[in-house]
Write a protein that holds these residues in place. Structure first.
Motif, PDB file in Angstrom:
ATOM      1  N   LYS A 117      46.641  43.930  35.543  1.00 27.66           N
ATOM      2  CA  LYS A 117      45.366  43.697  35.167  1.00 27.66           C
ATOM      3  C   LYS A 117      44.452  43.381  36.516  1.00 27.66           C
ATOM      4  N   GLU A 174      39.071  34.246  35.519  1.00 29.34           N
ATOM      5  CA  GLU A 174      39.563  32.981  34.921  1.00 29.34           C
ATOM      6  C   GLU A 174      40.879  32.748  35.072  1.00 29.34           C
ATOM      7  N   PRO A 175      41.631  31.834  35.532  1.00 28.17           N
ATOM      8  CA  PRO A 175      40.727  30.548  35.814  1.00 28.17           C
ATOM      9  C   PRO A 175      39.726  31.116  36.888  1.00 28.17           C
ATOM     10  N   PHE A 221      40.749  25.188  29.934  1.00 25.01           N
ATOM     11  CA  PHE A 221      40.363  26.484  29.965  1.00 25.01           C
ATOM     12  C   PHE A 221      38.843  26.660  29.295  1.00 25.01           C
ATOM     13  N   ARG A 268      35.920  27.966  31.429  1.00 19.22           N
ATOM     14  CA  ARG A 268      34.886  28.863  30.649  1.00 19.22           C
ATOM     15  C   ARG A 268      33.365  28.600  30.704  1.00 19.22           C
ATOM     16  N   ARG A 279      40.296  38.314  32.833  1.00 19.12           N
ATOM     17  CA  ARG A 279      40.671  37.504  31.848  1.00 19.12           C
ATOM     18  C   ARG A 279      39.265  36.929  31.339  1.00 19.12           C
ATOM     19  N   TYR A 280      39.219  36.228  30.106  1.00 18.04           N
ATOM     20  CA  TYR A 280      38.154  35.429  29.418  1.00 18.04           C
ATOM     21  C   TYR A 280      38.588  35.028  28.292  1.00 18.04           C
ATOM     22  N   SER A 336      42.084  35.415  26.446  1.00 18.38           N
ATOM     23  CA  SER A 336      43.311  35.135  27.057  1.00 18.38           C
ATOM     24  C   SER A 336      43.574  33.603  26.444  1.00 18.38           C
ATOM     25  N   SER A 337      42.708  32.711  26.123  1.00 13.55           N
ATOM     26  CA  SER A 337      42.867  31.563  25.399  1.00 13.55           C
ATOM     27  C   SER A 337      43.458  31.606  24.097  1.00 13.55           C
ATOM     28  N   GLN A 382      47.222  30.544  24.257  1.00 13.38           N
ATOM     29  CA  GLN A 382      47.271  29.151  23.686  1.00 13.38           C
ATOM     30  C   GLN A 382      47.568  29.575  22.105  1.00 13.38           C
TER      31      GLN A 382
HETATM   32  P1  TMP Z   1      46.239  35.395  35.972  1.00 13.95           P
HETATM   33  O1  TMP Z   1      47.887  35.423  36.410  1.00 13.95           O
HETATM   34  O2  TMP Z   1      45.754  36.459  35.235  1.00 13.95           O
HETATM   35  O3  TMP Z   1      45.688  34.660  37.330  1.00 13.95           O
HETATM   36  O4  TMP Z   1      46.290  34.314  34.797  1.00 13.95           O
HETATM   37  C1  TMP Z   1      46.862  33.089  35.176  1.00 13.95           C
HETATM   38  C2  TMP Z   1      47.694  32.367  33.832  1.00 13.95           C
HETATM   39  O5  TMP Z   1      46.722  31.905  32.942  1.00 13.95           O
HETATM   40  C3  TMP Z   1      48.205  33.452  32.820  1.00 13.95           C
HETATM   41  O6  TMP Z   1      49.443  33.122  32.706  1.00 13.95           O
HETATM   42  C4  TMP Z   1      47.300  33.465  31.634  1.00 13.95           C
HETATM   43  C5  TMP Z   1      46.832  32.227  31.712  1.00 13.95           C
HETATM   44  N1  TMP Z   1      45.870  31.753  30.930  1.00 13.95           N
HETATM   45  C6  TMP Z   1      45.708  31.033  29.752  1.00 13.95           C
HETATM   46  O7  TMP Z   1      46.759  30.735  29.097  1.00 13.95           O
HETATM   47  N2  TMP Z   1      44.374  30.982  28.931  1.00 13.95           N
HETATM   48  C7  TMP Z   1      43.272  31.223  29.278  1.00 13.95           C
HETATM   49  O8  TMP Z   1      42.260  30.731  28.751  1.00 13.95           O
HETATM   50  C8  TMP Z   1      43.265  31.910  30.740  1.00 13.95           C
HETATM   51  C9  TMP Z   1      41.977  32.178  31.292  1.00 13.95           C
HETATM   52  C10 TMP Z   1      44.471  32.133  31.301  1.00 13.95           C
END
Ligand code: TMP
Length: 203
Positions: free
Chosen positions: A18, A41-42, A71, A75, A97-98, A101-102, A106
């Protein structure tokens, strides 16, 4: 208040390619003359940095409730400090991500999706949300296993299930991520350009 720009987000399982695809999309949109900006995001804000340090790379995982709240707080800052100012400058913002992803991560950890939506009420709706779909069985081989392979596979399957709920609801546009990097990039660009053309034609 959302400005005149366009807000797109790209979602997917860990290891689905991604980030590479989101950066590639921004580059190709810029080549086509769009004022596109990459964000993620983060976020790079204080809370985003805190999440990276203590939640994603910390030795002990915090509870899913705390993660969801962090998160959502990150955001809020991301939207206020980065997304809205760029949209006000009529830019095309592409977020790696936005809020989905949560909902997916979650939610997969057992939290109620309605509650996750509630604490994310401040998150403006993206104009277009893309889901890069790669089979959980494939992505787990690309990840560093910090748990047993099965636990990781189980988690990725649950995360994908939630993403697919939003695909079925028509909120996420699914792109087949199992193809070559170029084919996936072409697929994403096609969806985005089609969306942008339709938007321009709207009265
Ligand atoms: P990344 O690998 O795309 O940087 O994402 C970091 C990790 O954070 C990935 O395992 C997904 C997780 N994540 C959540 O669990 N909740 C969220 O709201 C976001 C934005 C990321």
């Amino acid at each position: 208040m959302k400005g005149k720009g366009v807000f797109i987000c790209v979602e997917g399982l860990d290891g689905c390619g991604k980030t590479t695809q989101t950066k590639l999309l921004v580059r190709r949109l810029r080549e086509k003359g769009y004022d596109a900006v990459y964000t993620a995001e983060p976020s790079r804000g204080k809370i985003g940095k805190f999440i990276k340090k203590y939640c994603l790379h910390g030795k002990k995982r915090v509870s899913s409730v705390v993660e969801a709240l962090l998160f959502a707080a990150d955001r809020y800052e991301h939207v206020e400090n980065e997304i809205i100012p760029a949209l006000n400058e009529e830019k095309l913002v592409v977020s790696d991500r936005y809020v989905y992803s949560s909902l997916a991560y979650q939610g997969a950890a057992g939290l109620d999706l309605k509650w996750i939506e509630k604490i994310n009420e401040h998150a403006i709706r993206p104009d277009l949300a893309i889901f890069v779909d790669v089979e959980p069985e494939i992505v787990i081989h690309r990840l560093k296993p910090n748990k047993s392979v099965m636990e990781n596979l189980e988690t990725q399957r649950k995360v994908r299930e939630v993403y697919m709920k939003f695909v079925e609801k028509g909120e996420l546009v699914k792109i087949d991520g199992n193809k070559s990097k170029k084919e996936v990039a072409d697929g994403i660009l096609k969806v985005v350009l089609r969306f942008l053309e339709k938007r321009v034609k709207k009265p």
